[in-house]
Design a protein around this motif. Structure first.
Motif, PDB file in Angstrom:
ATOM      1  N   ARG A   1      -0.107  -6.115 -48.534  1.00 38.36           N
ATOM      2  CA  ARG A   1      -1.318  -5.390 -48.925  1.00 38.36           C
ATOM      3  C   ARG A   1      -1.207  -3.915 -48.542  1.00 38.36           C
ATOM      4  O   ARG A   1      -1.596  -3.029 -49.307  1.00 38.36           O
ATOM      5  CB  ARG A   1      -2.528  -6.026 -48.245  1.00 38.36           C
ATOM      6  CG  ARG A   1      -3.849  -5.322 -48.526  1.00 38.36           C
ATOM      7  CD  ARG A   1      -5.013  -6.114 -47.939  1.00 38.36           C
ATOM      8  NE  ARG A   1      -6.270  -5.398 -48.110  1.00 38.36           N
ATOM      9  CZ  ARG A   1      -6.760  -4.531 -47.228  1.00 38.36           C
ATOM     10  NH1 ARG A   1      -6.098  -4.277 -46.101  1.00 38.36           N
ATOM     11  NH2 ARG A   1      -7.899  -3.913 -47.446  1.00 38.36           N
ATOM     12  N   LEU A   2      -0.666  -3.654 -47.365  1.00 38.03           N
ATOM     13  CA  LEU A   2      -0.491  -2.281 -46.914  1.00 38.03           C
ATOM     14  C   LEU A   2       0.414  -1.509 -47.869  1.00 38.03           C
ATOM     15  O   LEU A   2       0.161  -0.347 -48.189  1.00 38.03           O
ATOM     16  CB  LEU A   2       0.099  -2.278 -45.503  1.00 38.03           C
ATOM     17  CG  LEU A   2       0.208  -0.937 -44.788  1.00 38.03           C
ATOM     18  CD1 LEU A   2      -1.173  -0.378 -44.515  1.00 38.03           C
ATOM     19  CD2 LEU A   2       0.985  -1.100 -43.490  1.00 38.03           C
ATOM     20  N   GLY A   3       1.472  -2.183 -48.341  1.00 36.73           N
ATOM     21  CA  GLY A   3       2.366  -1.546 -49.294  1.00 36.73           C
ATOM     22  C   GLY A   3       1.666  -1.188 -50.590  1.00 36.73           C
ATOM     23  O   GLY A   3       1.892  -0.120 -51.162  1.00 36.73           O
TER      24      GLY A   3
ATOM     25  N   GLU B   1      -7.920   4.022 -46.401  1.00 40.90           N
ATOM     26  CA  GLU B   1      -7.725   3.045 -45.342  1.00 40.90           C
ATOM     27  C   GLU B   1      -6.423   3.273 -44.575  1.00 40.90           C
ATOM     28  O   GLU B   1      -6.272   2.834 -43.447  1.00 40.90           O
ATOM     29  CB  GLU B   1      -7.725   1.634 -45.951  1.00 40.90           C
ATOM     30  CG  GLU B   1      -7.711   0.506 -44.930  1.00 40.90           C
ATOM     31  CD  GLU B   1      -7.873  -0.850 -45.594  1.00 40.90           C
ATOM     32  OE1 GLU B   1      -7.442  -1.835 -44.975  1.00 40.90           O
ATOM     33  OE2 GLU B   1      -8.425  -0.918 -46.695  1.00 40.90           O
ATOM     34  N   ILE B   2      -5.483   3.950 -45.178  1.00 38.93           N
ATOM     35  CA  ILE B   2      -4.183   4.159 -44.555  1.00 38.93           C
ATOM     36  C   ILE B   2      -3.777   5.626 -44.689  1.00 38.93           C
ATOM     37  O   ILE B   2      -4.255   6.338 -45.565  1.00 38.93           O
ATOM     38  CB  ILE B   2      -3.097   3.270 -45.191  1.00 38.93           C
ATOM     39  CG1 ILE B   2      -3.011   3.536 -46.697  1.00 38.93           C
ATOM     40  CG2 ILE B   2      -3.362   1.804 -44.913  1.00 38.93           C
ATOM     41  CD1 ILE B   2      -1.875   2.829 -47.357  1.00 38.93           C
ATOM     42  N   PRO B   3      -2.858   6.088 -43.845  1.00 32.59           N
ATOM     43  CA  PRO B   3      -2.467   7.497 -43.871  1.00 32.59           C
ATOM     44  C   PRO B   3      -1.479   7.808 -44.992  1.00 32.59           C
ATOM     45  O   PRO B   3      -0.904   6.923 -45.620  1.00 32.59           O
ATOM     46  CB  PRO B   3      -1.826   7.693 -42.497  1.00 32.59           C
ATOM     47  CG  PRO B   3      -1.317   6.345 -42.122  1.00 32.59           C
ATOM     48  CD  PRO B   3      -2.308   5.373 -42.692  1.00 32.59           C
ATOM     49  N   GLU B   4      -1.258   9.097 -45.192  1.00 29.52           N
ATOM     50  CA  GLU B   4      -0.364   9.580 -46.239  1.00 29.52           C
ATOM     51  C   GLU B   4       1.055   9.061 -46.069  1.00 29.52           C
ATOM     52  O   GLU B   4       1.778   8.882 -47.057  1.00 29.52           O
ATOM     53  CB  GLU B   4      -0.361  11.114 -46.208  1.00 29.52           C
ATOM     54  CG  GLU B   4       0.575  11.786 -47.205  1.00 29.52           C
ATOM     55  CD  GLU B   4       0.124  11.619 -48.654  1.00 29.52           C
ATOM     56  OE1 GLU B   4       0.973  11.786 -49.542  1.00 29.52           O
ATOM     57  OE2 GLU B   4      -1.073  11.329 -48.870  1.00 29.52           O
ATOM     58  N   ILE B   5       1.462   8.778 -44.841  1.00 30.53           N
ATOM     59  CA  ILE B   5       2.826   8.328 -44.584  1.00 30.53           C
ATOM     60  C   ILE B   5       3.142   7.052 -45.354  1.00 30.53           C
ATOM     61  O   ILE B   5       4.264   6.845 -45.821  1.00 30.53           O
ATOM     62  CB  ILE B   5       3.066   8.124 -43.064  1.00 30.53           C
ATOM     63  CG1 ILE B   5       4.544   7.863 -42.784  1.00 30.53           C
ATOM     64  CG2 ILE B   5       2.222   6.995 -42.503  1.00 30.53           C
ATOM     65  CD1 ILE B   5       5.434   9.046 -43.025  1.00 30.53           C
ATOM     66  N   ALA B   6       2.141   6.169 -45.518  1.00 34.48           N
ATOM     67  CA  ALA B   6       2.362   4.928 -46.257  1.00 34.48           C
ATOM     68  C   ALA B   6       2.569   5.207 -47.742  1.00 34.48           C
ATOM     69  O   ALA B   6       3.351   4.529 -48.413  1.00 34.48           O
ATOM     70  CB  ALA B   6       1.193   3.966 -46.053  1.00 34.48           C
TER      71      ALA B   6
ATOM     72  N   ALA C   1       5.887   4.248 -49.866  1.00 31.80           N
ATOM     73  CA  ALA C   1       5.817   3.459 -51.088  1.00 31.80           C
ATOM     74  C   ALA C   1       6.517   4.168 -52.247  1.00 31.80           C
ATOM     75  O   ALA C   1       7.224   3.548 -53.039  1.00 31.80           O
ATOM     76  CB  ALA C   1       4.366   3.160 -51.443  1.00 31.80           C
ATOM     77  N   ARG C   2       6.318   5.474 -52.324  1.00 28.97           N
ATOM     78  CA  ARG C   2       6.957   6.243 -53.403  1.00 28.97           C
ATOM     79  C   ARG C   2       8.478   6.220 -53.273  1.00 28.97           C
ATOM     80  O   ARG C   2       9.191   5.995 -54.255  1.00 28.97           O
ATOM     81  CB  ARG C   2       6.461   7.691 -53.364  1.00 28.97           C
ATOM     82  CG  ARG C   2       5.047   7.887 -53.912  1.00 28.97           C
ATOM     83  CD  ARG C   2       4.585   9.308 -53.672  1.00 28.97           C
ATOM     84  NE  ARG C   2       3.300   9.571 -54.316  1.00 28.97           N
ATOM     85  CZ  ARG C   2       2.522  10.593 -54.015  1.00 28.97           C
ATOM     86  NH1 ARG C   2       2.904  11.463 -53.089  1.00 28.97           N
ATOM     87  NH2 ARG C   2       1.373  10.763 -54.634  1.00 28.97           N
ATOM     88  N   GLU C   3       8.976   6.454 -52.063  1.00 26.83           N
ATOM     89  CA  GLU C   3      10.420   6.481 -51.853  1.00 26.83           C
ATOM     90  C   GLU C   3      11.021   5.097 -52.063  1.00 26.83           C
ATOM     91  O   GLU C   3      12.115   4.955 -52.631  1.00 26.83           O
ATOM     92  CB  GLU C   3      10.737   6.994 -50.449  1.00 26.83           C
ATOM     93  CG  GLU C   3      12.220   7.023 -50.096  1.00 26.83           C
ATOM     94  CD  GLU C   3      13.029   7.901 -51.044  1.00 26.83           C
ATOM     95  OE1 GLU C   3      14.255   7.703 -51.126  1.00 26.83           O
ATOM     96  OE2 GLU C   3      12.455   8.793 -51.701  1.00 26.83           O
ATOM     97  N   ARG C   4      10.324   4.067 -51.610  1.00 27.32           N
ATOM     98  CA  ARG C   4      10.788   2.692 -51.774  1.00 27.32           C
ATOM     99  C   ARG C   4      10.904   2.352 -53.255  1.00 27.32           C
ATOM    100  O   ARG C   4      11.900   1.764 -53.692  1.00 27.32           O
ATOM    101  CB  ARG C   4       9.795   1.748 -51.075  1.00 27.32           C
ATOM    102  CG  ARG C   4      10.247   0.328 -50.889  1.00 27.32           C
ATOM    103  CD  ARG C   4       9.238  -0.370 -49.986  1.00 27.32           C
ATOM    104  NE  ARG C   4       9.646  -1.711 -49.648  1.00 27.32           N
ATOM    105  CZ  ARG C   4       9.123  -2.812 -50.188  1.00 27.32           C
ATOM    106  NH1 ARG C   4       8.188  -2.698 -51.115  1.00 27.32           N
ATOM    107  NH2 ARG C   4       9.534  -4.012 -49.824  1.00 27.32           N
ATOM    108  N   THR C   5       9.897   2.707 -54.039  1.00 28.28           N
ATOM    109  CA  THR C   5       9.918   2.434 -55.477  1.00 28.28           C
ATOM    110  C   THR C   5      11.014   3.230 -56.168  1.00 28.28           C
ATOM    111  O   THR C   5      11.744   2.703 -57.025  1.00 28.28           O
ATOM    112  CB  THR C   5       8.553   2.776 -56.106  1.00 28.28           C
ATOM    113  OG1 THR C   5       7.540   1.970 -55.501  1.00 28.28           O
ATOM    114  CG2 THR C   5       8.567   2.513 -57.607  1.00 28.28           C
ATOM    115  N   ARG C   6      11.160   4.501 -55.790  1.00 31.89           N
ATOM    116  CA  ARG C   6      12.198   5.341 -56.400  1.00 31.89           C
ATOM    117  C   ARG C   6      13.583   4.776 -56.141  1.00 31.89           C
ATOM    118  O   ARG C   6      14.423   4.670 -57.052  1.00 31.89           O
ATOM    119  CB  ARG C   6      12.113   6.767 -55.841  1.00 31.89           C
ATOM    120  CG  ARG C   6      13.053   7.766 -56.511  1.00 31.89           C
ATOM    121  CD  ARG C   6      13.270   8.994 -55.653  1.00 31.89           C
ATOM    122  NE  ARG C   6      13.955   8.673 -54.407  1.00 31.89           N
ATOM    123  CZ  ARG C   6      15.263   8.437 -54.338  1.00 31.89           C
ATOM    124  NH1 ARG C   6      16.032   8.479 -55.421  1.00 31.89           N
ATOM    125  NH2 ARG C   6      15.826   8.161 -53.173  1.00 31.89           N
TER     126      ARG C   6
END
Length: 204
Positions: free
Chosen positions: A109-111, A120-125, A129-134
């Motif tokens: 869910r956090l992802g 609910e979550i900071p910009e770091i997440a 997520a962007r880098e993981r998807t890329r």
């Protein structure tokens, strides 16, 4: 020198304890529901000891997300030898990643919150997520292109489109499961992999 080495090893072990404790708490209580004090208690150290390694909760979250990926890659044996087409191994990994996501509901869910942005979550997440998807897209696309080059994958396959389709399917299945835990996410991903193998491979 020996004392310095022992101190460094103790610091590494303490840091690992903190990260594993935070990973468990974030997975069970969510990011907002977990305090640094709770993480410190779970790791068996003081809060000041935790802050020595992670000055903020966001810094700890960044390391937790990185550790989650490391554990996932280890669990699905992403680097193991495979004698068949590389793209088939990639499809196996897709299944195994979804299976592991099922055991980490809050982190899954956090992802998703990170991918779409949330107060609910900071910009770091979101950056994670962007880098993981890329990275995932680039790796999948390269494997499909490699399969085309060696004759395992149909010549008319579009590597970028296939990679996008796989990522979208994983995201969509996880989202359905997050909304309804009774949804058979693994059954759906197995069906998807069967269809993709049949349509994508020269010899299904």
């Amino acid at each position: 020198m020996a004392k310095t080495h022992d101190a460094e090893r103790a610091g590494i072990e303490r840091r690992a304890k903190i990260v594993n404790a935070a990973l468990t708490l974030f997975a069970t209580q969510g990011y907002r529901g977990t305090s640094l004090m709770a993480v410190a208690e779970a790791a068996g150290i003081t809060q000041s000891g935790l802050l020595h390694h992670f000055s903020t909760k966001q810094a700890l979250l960044a390391e937790v997300l990185a550790e989650r990926d490391r554990q996932t890659f280890d669990a699905v044996e992403i680097g193991r030898d495979y004698s068949g087409p590389a793209v088939l191994r990639a499809l196996e990994i897709v299944h195994d990643i979804v299976e592991r996501s099922r055991g980490n509901r809050e982190l899954t869910r956090l992802g998703h919150l990170g991918a779409f942005g949330s107060n609910e979550i900071p910009e770091i997440a979101l950056a994670w997520a962007r880098e993981r998807t890329r990275t995932f897209h680039a790796n999948l696309s390269a494997l499909v292109a490699e399969g085309i080059a060696v004759g395992d994958v149909r010549a008319d396959a579009d590597p970028d489109a296939v990679a996008s389709l796989v990522i979208a399917t994983i995201s969509g299945l996880e989202e359905q499961w997050l909304l309804d835990e009774s949804f058979d996410m693994l059954g759906a991903v197995r069906a998807f992999v069967r269809l993709l193998r049949h349509d994508l491979l020269v010899t299904p």
